[in-house]
Write a protein that holds these residues in place. Structure first.
Motif, PDB file in Angstrom:
ATOM      1  N   TYR A 175       0.830  -1.209   0.000  1.00 44.43           N
ATOM      2  CA  TYR A 175       0.000   0.000   0.000  1.00 44.43           C
ATOM      3  C   TYR A 175       0.866   1.260   0.000  1.00 44.43           C
ATOM      4  O   TYR A 175       0.584   2.226  -0.721  1.00 44.43           O
ATOM      5  N   GLU A 176       1.925   1.244   0.800  1.00 43.44           N
ATOM      6  CA  GLU A 176       2.763   2.433   0.950  1.00 43.44           C
ATOM      7  C   GLU A 176       3.364   2.894  -0.375  1.00 43.44           C
ATOM      8  O   GLU A 176       3.539   4.098  -0.607  1.00 43.44           O
ATOM      9  N   GLU A 177       3.687   1.949  -1.250  1.00 43.77           N
ATOM     10  CA  GLU A 177       4.287   2.308  -2.537  1.00 43.77           C
ATOM     11  C   GLU A 177       3.326   3.140  -3.375  1.00 43.77           C
ATOM     12  O   GLU A 177       3.723   4.093  -4.046  1.00 43.77           O
ATOM     13  N   VAL A 178       2.057   2.779  -3.327  1.00 43.02           N
ATOM     14  CA  VAL A 178       1.049   3.505  -4.096  1.00 43.02           C
ATOM     15  C   VAL A 178       0.712   4.824  -3.404  1.00 43.02           C
ATOM     16  O   VAL A 178       0.557   5.862  -4.053  1.00 43.02           O
ATOM     17  N   ALA A 179       0.618   4.786  -2.079  1.00 41.65           N
ATOM     18  CA  ALA A 179       0.313   5.999  -1.320  1.00 41.65           C
ATOM     19  C   ALA A 179       1.391   7.061  -1.527  1.00 41.65           C
ATOM     20  O   ALA A 179       1.090   8.263  -1.567  1.00 41.65           O
ATOM     21  N   ASN A 180       2.634   6.636  -1.683  1.00 44.91           N
ATOM     22  CA  ASN A 180       3.719   7.592  -1.925  1.00 44.91           C
ATOM     23  C   ASN A 180       3.530   8.315  -3.252  1.00 44.91           C
ATOM     24  O   ASN A 180       3.738   9.532  -3.347  1.00 44.91           O
ATOM     25  N   ILE A 181       3.136   7.573  -4.288  1.00 46.29           N
ATOM     26  CA  ILE A 181       2.891   8.207  -5.587  1.00 46.29           C
ATOM     27  C   ILE A 181       1.681   9.133  -5.492  1.00 46.29           C
ATOM     28  O   ILE A 181       1.653  10.213  -6.089  1.00 46.29           O
ATOM     29  N   ALA A 182       0.677   8.696  -4.715  1.00 47.68           N
ATOM     30  CA  ALA A 182      -0.543   9.488  -4.541  1.00 47.68           C
ATOM     31  C   ALA A 182      -0.324  10.705  -3.645  1.00 47.68           C
ATOM     32  O   ALA A 182      -1.199  11.568  -3.542  1.00 47.68           O
ATOM     33  N   GLU A 183       0.848  10.752  -3.005  1.00 51.05           N
ATOM     34  CA  GLU A 183       1.190  11.832  -2.067  1.00 51.05           C
ATOM     35  C   GLU A 183       0.208  11.879  -0.899  1.00 51.05           C
ATOM     36  O   GLU A 183      -0.248  12.944  -0.475  1.00 51.05           O
TER      37      GLU A 183
END
Length: 259
Positions: A175-183
């Motif tokens: 999840y964190e990998e996607v959340a990072n892109i999503a800011e």
């Protein structure tokens, strides 16, 4: 998410409220969720048989074809790959077998390797069409990664946020990998944690939501939370209770089943 295990890492995925007759996808079970291997069992078998047939004849011992027997012959006949005159294995899969996430992602990587980012973006956009892999967030995650790679950061952020509207256990990564892109920091996690509290349930009831739907939503939220750290066992009993409250007693029993 209901998993009927085949061995230790490959499974059939059953959506709890799937319409009658809907195929169960074949998935690989990972710590943070699942990876889609094929849309159904026939497609999965078809691909395996093609892969076996495409091997050098000295390596292939026909064991899989013997195991598949008549059922396998209805799906794929040995020699069809060579007879097709299609030289590229991935191209054959896409044209003759079906769409597969890993194959499409390899296509994108190939386009980038050739210095063709436009074709990579076109393939990434094709990957995200809803009719291809309904219910899975992975295509949107990968498209966000493509957009980030070509320098389109605002679009990548939007794509990642769109991906997080799908079940988090279908993202194909943490999840964190996607959340990072999503800011996004932890606000989405905190929001979901609030939704599964008694206060959250009461708020939904006041809005007029049916109790059964509230229970199904809670089960979905709990699955999302479990996927963040891969702590599935911590949520099993509560998820089963949600399905009971929603009237899905058979699914609740299935969730709790232990061999």
């Amino acid at each position: 998410m209901i998993l009927l295990l085949i061995g230790s890492i490959t499974a059939l995925l059953r959506w709890p409220t799937a319409p009658p007759g809907m195929d169960m996808p074949v998935v690989e079970v990972r710590k943070h969720g699942v990876w889609l291997l094929a849309k159904n069992v026939d497609q999965y078998i078809h691909r395996i048989l093609v892969e076996e047939d495409a091997k050098n004849s000295q390596e292939s011992d026909n064991e899989l074809f013997h195991a598949a027997a008549d059922a396998g012959e209805k799906i794929y006949k040995k020699g069809d790959f060579a007879a097709s005159k299609i030289l590229n294995f991935d191209t054959y899969l896409l044209k003759k077998v079906g769409l597969f996430p890993d194959v499409l992602e390899r296509r994108v990587a190939h386009h980038f390797k050739k210095g063709d980012p436009v074709s990579a973006m076109v393939t990434g956009e094709f990957y995200t069409k809803k009719e291809h892999f309904p219910g899975f967030g992975r295509p949107y995650v990968f498209n966000a990664e493509i957009l980030l790679k070509v320098g389109r950061k605002p679009e990548a952020k939007d794509a990642a946020r769109g991906a997080l509207k799908s079940p988090w256990w279908t993202l194909g990564c943490k999840y964190e990998e996607v959340a990072n892109i999503a800011e996004w920091d932890d606000e989405q996690i905190e929001y979901i944690k609030e939704r599964v509290t008694e206060e959250g349930r009461q708020a939904d009831l006041k809005k007029g939501k049916e109790p059964a739907q509230i229970a199904l939503d809670e089960a979905a939220f709990l699955l999302d939370l479990a996927s963040v750290e891969g702590t599935w066992d911590d949520f099993v009993e509560r998820i089963a209770e949600c399905y009971k409250d929603a009237g899905l007693h058979d699914i609740a029993k299935f969730v709790l089943y232990r061999d």
